[in-house]
Design a protein around this motif. Structure first.
Motif, short mmCIF file in Angstrom:
data_model
loop_
_atom_site.label_atom_id
_atom_site.label_comp_id
_atom_site.label_asym_id
_atom_site.label_seq_id
_atom_site.Cartn_x
_atom_site.Cartn_y
_atom_site.Cartn_z
N ALA A 74 6.53 -3.48 11.99
CA ALA A 74 7.26 -2.28 12.41
C ALA A 74 6.46 -1.38 13.33
O ALA A 74 7.04 -0.63 14.14
CB ALA A 74 7.71 -1.50 11.18
N THR A 75 5.12 -1.42 13.22
CA THR A 75 4.30 -0.43 13.93
C THR A 75 3.22 -1.05 14.81
O THR A 75 2.66 -0.36 15.67
CB THR A 75 3.59 0.50 12.93
OG1 THR A 75 2.61 -0.25 12.19
CG2 THR A 75 4.58 1.11 11.96
N GLY A 76 2.87 -2.31 14.57
CA GLY A 76 1.77 -2.93 15.29
C GLY A 76 0.40 -2.63 14.72
O GLY A 76 -0.62 -3.08 15.24
N ILE A 77 0.34 -1.89 13.62
CA ILE A 77 -0.94 -1.54 12.99
C ILE A 77 -1.46 -2.74 12.21
O ILE A 77 -0.76 -3.29 11.37
CB ILE A 77 -0.78 -0.32 12.06
CG1 ILE A 77 -0.27 0.88 12.84
CG2 ILE A 77 -2.11 0.02 11.38
CD1 ILE A 77 0.14 2.05 11.96
N SER A 78 -2.70 -3.13 12.47
CA SER A 78 -3.25 -4.32 11.83
C SER A 78 -3.70 -4.01 10.41
O SER A 78 -3.93 -2.86 10.03
CB SER A 78 -4.43 -4.85 12.64
OG SER A 78 -5.56 -4.00 12.49
N SER A 79 -3.89 -5.07 9.62
CA SER A 79 -4.34 -4.94 8.24
C SER A 79 -5.70 -4.25 8.17
O SER A 79 -5.99 -3.56 7.19
CB SER A 79 -4.43 -6.32 7.59
OG SER A 79 -4.96 -6.24 6.28
N ASP A 80 -6.54 -4.41 9.19
CA ASP A 80 -7.86 -3.78 9.21
C ASP A 80 -7.78 -2.26 9.05
O ASP A 80 -8.71 -1.65 8.54
CB ASP A 80 -8.59 -4.09 10.51
CG ASP A 80 -9.20 -5.47 10.53
OD1 ASP A 80 -9.44 -6.03 9.44
OD2 ASP A 80 -9.45 -6.00 11.63
N ARG A 81 -6.67 -1.69 9.52
CA ARG A 81 -6.53 -0.23 9.49
C ARG A 81 -5.50 0.24 8.47
O ARG A 81 -4.99 1.36 8.55
CB ARG A 81 -6.19 0.28 10.88
CG ARG A 81 -7.39 0.21 11.83
CD ARG A 81 -7.09 0.75 13.22
NE ARG A 81 -6.50 -0.29 14.08
CZ ARG A 81 -5.28 -0.25 14.58
NH1 ARG A 81 -4.47 0.77 14.31
NH2 ARG A 81 -4.83 -1.23 15.35
N VAL A 82 -5.22 -0.63 7.48
CA VAL A 82 -4.33 -0.25 6.37
C VAL A 82 -5.10 -0.41 5.06
O VAL A 82 -5.54 -1.51 4.72
CB VAL A 82 -3.05 -1.11 6.34
CG1 VAL A 82 -2.18 -0.71 5.14
CG2 VAL A 82 -2.27 -0.96 7.64
N LEU A 83 -5.25 0.67 4.33
CA LEU A 83 -5.93 0.66 3.04
C LEU A 83 -4.91 0.94 1.95
O LEU A 83 -4.24 1.98 1.97
CB LEU A 83 -7.03 1.74 3.03
CG LEU A 83 -8.05 1.76 1.89
CD1 LEU A 83 -9.25 2.64 2.27
CD2 LEU A 83 -7.47 2.25 0.56
N ILE A 84 -4.77 0.02 1.01
CA ILE A 84 -3.82 0.19 -0.10
C ILE A 84 -4.62 0.14 -1.40
O ILE A 84 -5.26 -0.86 -1.71
CB ILE A 84 -2.74 -0.91 -0.11
CG1 ILE A 84 -2.01 -0.95 1.24
CG2 ILE A 84 -1.76 -0.68 -1.25
CD1 ILE A 84 -1.00 -2.08 1.36
N ASN A 85 -4.57 1.23 -2.14
CA ASN A 85 -5.31 1.26 -3.42
C ASN A 85 -4.41 1.75 -4.54
O ASN A 85 -3.41 2.44 -4.32
CB ASN A 85 -6.57 2.14 -3.30
CG ASN A 85 -6.31 3.60 -3.61
OD1 ASN A 85 -6.76 4.14 -4.60
ND2 ASN A 85 -5.56 4.26 -2.73
N ALA A 86 -4.76 1.36 -5.76
CA ALA A 86 -3.99 1.75 -6.95
C ALA A 86 -4.69 2.90 -7.67
O ALA A 86 -5.93 2.95 -7.72
CB ALA A 86 -3.85 0.56 -7.90
N THR A 87 -3.90 3.79 -8.23
CA THR A 87 -4.48 4.87 -9.04
C THR A 87 -5.03 4.34 -10.36
O THR A 87 -5.78 5.01 -11.04
CB THR A 87 -3.44 5.95 -9.34
OG1 THR A 87 -2.36 5.39 -10.13
CG2 THR A 87 -2.88 6.55 -8.06
#
Length: 448
Positions: A74-87
Motif C-alpha cells: 500500500a505504501t512502498g515502505i520496506s520491512s527494514d523500516r517497519v518495527l512491530i513489537n508486542a506489549t
C-alpha cells in the motif's frame, strides 16, 4: 519536511477464546481493558518508517510477515523500516500455534489481527501531516524489579516470596529508564507519543490467573494520557528488555502490595512520569529515517539422552497433566518436569540452529533497537551504552522469530525458569551475539 501520523485499532477478541501466558487453560470470559494495535509513521522527504505496538503476548512471525507485506503493497515502505513489537500482555488473544498444554490458538483471529496490524501502519501513513518531535527520559523506580534473587543458601530463586528473610540481593541489573518521544503538530498540539519502558506486562492477577482480556498497565497509561492530551492522542508503547523484570516488590506484604490493582497503579505512575517529561522534553532533530532488519541463526541448546529418557518416563507416569502440581519456583519438581516434558521432546526435534530477528530503526537522532524473544534487562543497558546515538529505545518481542528467553551467561547453571530448556532455547552466547549485531546495524545506518 518532517511528517508524522498515528492510528489505533481495537483488536479485542471474542469471549470464549483461549488466553496464552500460563501453563494452564484460561478461557476469556470478560474484558477489563480493551486490546489495541497502535502505530506511528514518521516521514522525512518521502522516506517513511513505522513503529507498531500490539497488545499481545508476542509477535508471531505470520502476523509480522502479513502486516509488512500489506504495508509494502500500500505504501512502498520496506520491512527494514517497519518495527512491530508486542506489549507482552498475558491477558491477550489466542495468538500463534498450539504451543502450550491446554492452549488452542484461533486461526481466524490470527488472520484478522495480521491484517489489522498492517492496516494500522497504512492508516498512520495516510494520516501524515507536518509535525515536530521532542524527547525526554528519566529513571523510574519503585514499579519494576529484578525478579530473581540470590538466597542465603547460594541458590538463585525467581520471585522468592513476600518478605522472605533468606533473600540476599537481586540477581541481575535493572534498567529503570523511561524514554519518550512526543509528536506535536504545527500548532505544537500533542498528537501522540512513543513510550519505552521495560516491565513484564503481567500485573493483574493476585492469587489466580485473570480470565478477562486486558491491555494491563499499558492500557491504563494510554487512557490516562488521553485524559490530559485529548482522545485523539495515541500512545505507542515499546516494551523494553524485561525477561527478568516484573512488578513484584517482595519487600512488601501480599495484602499491602495488592491493596490496589498493580496494573492500574503502574499505568497511572508511568502516565505521571510521561506528563512530567513533556514539560522538560528537548527538540529532536529528524533529518532522516532509515532502518535495517536482519534474520540470524543461532545454535540451539542440546539435551542429553539421559534427560530425554527422563522426560519420556515422566510422560508414561502421568498420562495427562491433570492433577499434576506445577510451580515455576521448583524446576526440579516432578510437576514442573512433566508439564515441560512434551515441550522438551518437541524441542529436540527442532533444527540445530534457530531463527532470530534484529533491527535498527533510525528516526533522526533517535535510534530504536528491536529484537525477538524475552531479553534480560542487562542487554538493553548494553545496547544503549554502545549505541552511536545519545537517545535510544530498545524493544523485545519484536518482528517474529520467537526463541524464548535470552538470559545472561550468569543465569545458565542455575535452576531459574528463564534458563531452563526449552524456556531458554539458545546457547548462552545468544544474547551477546544479538546485542552486538544490532549495534553494528545502527552503526551502518549512521556511518554508511
Amino acid at each position: 519536511m518532517v511528517k508524522c501520523g498515528f492510528y489505533e485499532a481495537d483488536i479485542t477478541p471474542p469471549l470464549g477464546c483461549n488466553m496464552r501466558g500460563y501453563n494452564r487453560k484460561r478461557v476469556a470470559d470478560g474484558v477489563l481493558e480493551k486490546l489495541y494495535a497502535r502505530a506511528l509513521a514518521v516521514d522525512v522527504d518521502g522516506v517513511c518508517g513505522i513503529v507498531i505496538s500490539i497488545d499481545a503476548i508476542g509477535t508471531p512471525q505470520a502476523i509480522h510477515d502479513v502486516a509488512v507485506e500489506r504495508i509494502a503493497a500500500a505504501t512502498g515502505i520496506s520491512s527494514d523500516r517497519v518495527l512491530i513489537n508486542a506489549t507482552h500482555t498475558h491477558t491477550g488473544g489466542p495468538l500463534g500455534g498450539n504451543i502450550e498444554p491446554n492452549y488452542i490458538a484461533d486461526p481466524i483471529y490470527n488472520d484478522l489481527l495480521s491484517r489489522i496490524v498492517g492496516d494500522c501502519g497504512i492508516l498512520a501513513y495516510q494520516r501524515l501531516q507536518p509535525a515536530g518531535a521532542k524527547v525526554g527520559r528519566t529513571d523510574v523506580h519503585g514499579i519494576s524489579f529484578i525478579r530473581n534473587y540470590v538466597m542465603k543458601n547460594g541458590q538463585v530463586w525467581m520471585n522468592p516470596g513476600w518478605q522472605n528473610p533468606d533473600v540476599v540481593e537481586p540477581f541481575g541489573e535493572l534498567d529503570p529508564e523511561l524514554a519518550v518521544m512526543f509528536i506535536c503538530d504545527e500548532q505544537d498540539h500533542p498528537m501522540g507519543a512513543l513510550v519505552n519502558f521495560g516491565l513484564h506486562n503481567d500485573c493483574i492477577s493476585d492469587r489466580k490467573p485473570c480470565t478477562k482480556y486486558c491491555s494491563d498497565y499499558v492500557g491504563i497509561l494510554a487512557k490516562e494520557l488521553k485524559k490530559t492530551y485529548g482522545q485523539d492522542f495515541v500512545t505507542v508503547f515499546v516494551n523494553g528488555c524485561c525477561g527478568n523484570v516484573n512488578h513484584f516488590d517482595v519487600s512488601r506484604t501480599f495484602d499491602d502490595f495488592f491493596a490496589d490493582p498493580p496494573y492500574i497503579r503502574i499505568g497511572q505512575r508511568l502516565a505521571d512520569e510521561v506528563r512530567n517529561l513533556y514539560e522538560k522534553a528537548e527538540p529532536l532533530a529528524i533529518t532522516c529515517v532509515d532502518g535495517k532488519k536482519e534474520y540470524l541463526e543461532v545454535e540451539r541448546r542440546k539435551v542429553s539422552e539421559d534427560e530425554i529418557q527422563e522426560y519420556k518416563d515422566l510422560i508414561k507416569k502421568y498420562s495427562t497433566t491433570e492433577g499434576v502440581q506445577y510451580s515455576v519456583h521448583d524446576p526440579n519438581g516432578e510437576g514442573y518436569k512433566r508439564i515441560r516434558a512434551e515441550k522438551v521432546l518437541r524441542f529436540v526435534q527442532l533444527p540445530e540452529k534457530l531463527p532470530l530477528v534484529v533491527q535498527a530503526l533510525r528516526i533522526g537522532d533517535c535510534m530504536l533497537y528491536a529484537m525477538c524473544s524475552e531479553i534480560y534487562a542487562e542487554f538493553g543497558r548494553y545496547i544503549k551504552d554502545h549505541s552511536p546515538l545519545a537517545f535510544n529505545m530498545v524493544a523485545e518481542m519484536a518482528n517474529g522469530g520467537d526463541s524464548g528467553y535470552i538470559p545472561t551467561r550468569q543465569a545458565f547453571g542455575t535452576d531459574l525458569y528463564e534458563a531452563q530448556i526449552p524456556t531458554s532455547k539458545l546457547i548462552p552466547e545468544a544474547g551477546y551475539f544479538m546485542a552486538d549485531h544490532v549495534v553494528k546495524l545502527a552503526e551502518k545506518l549512521i556511518y554508511k
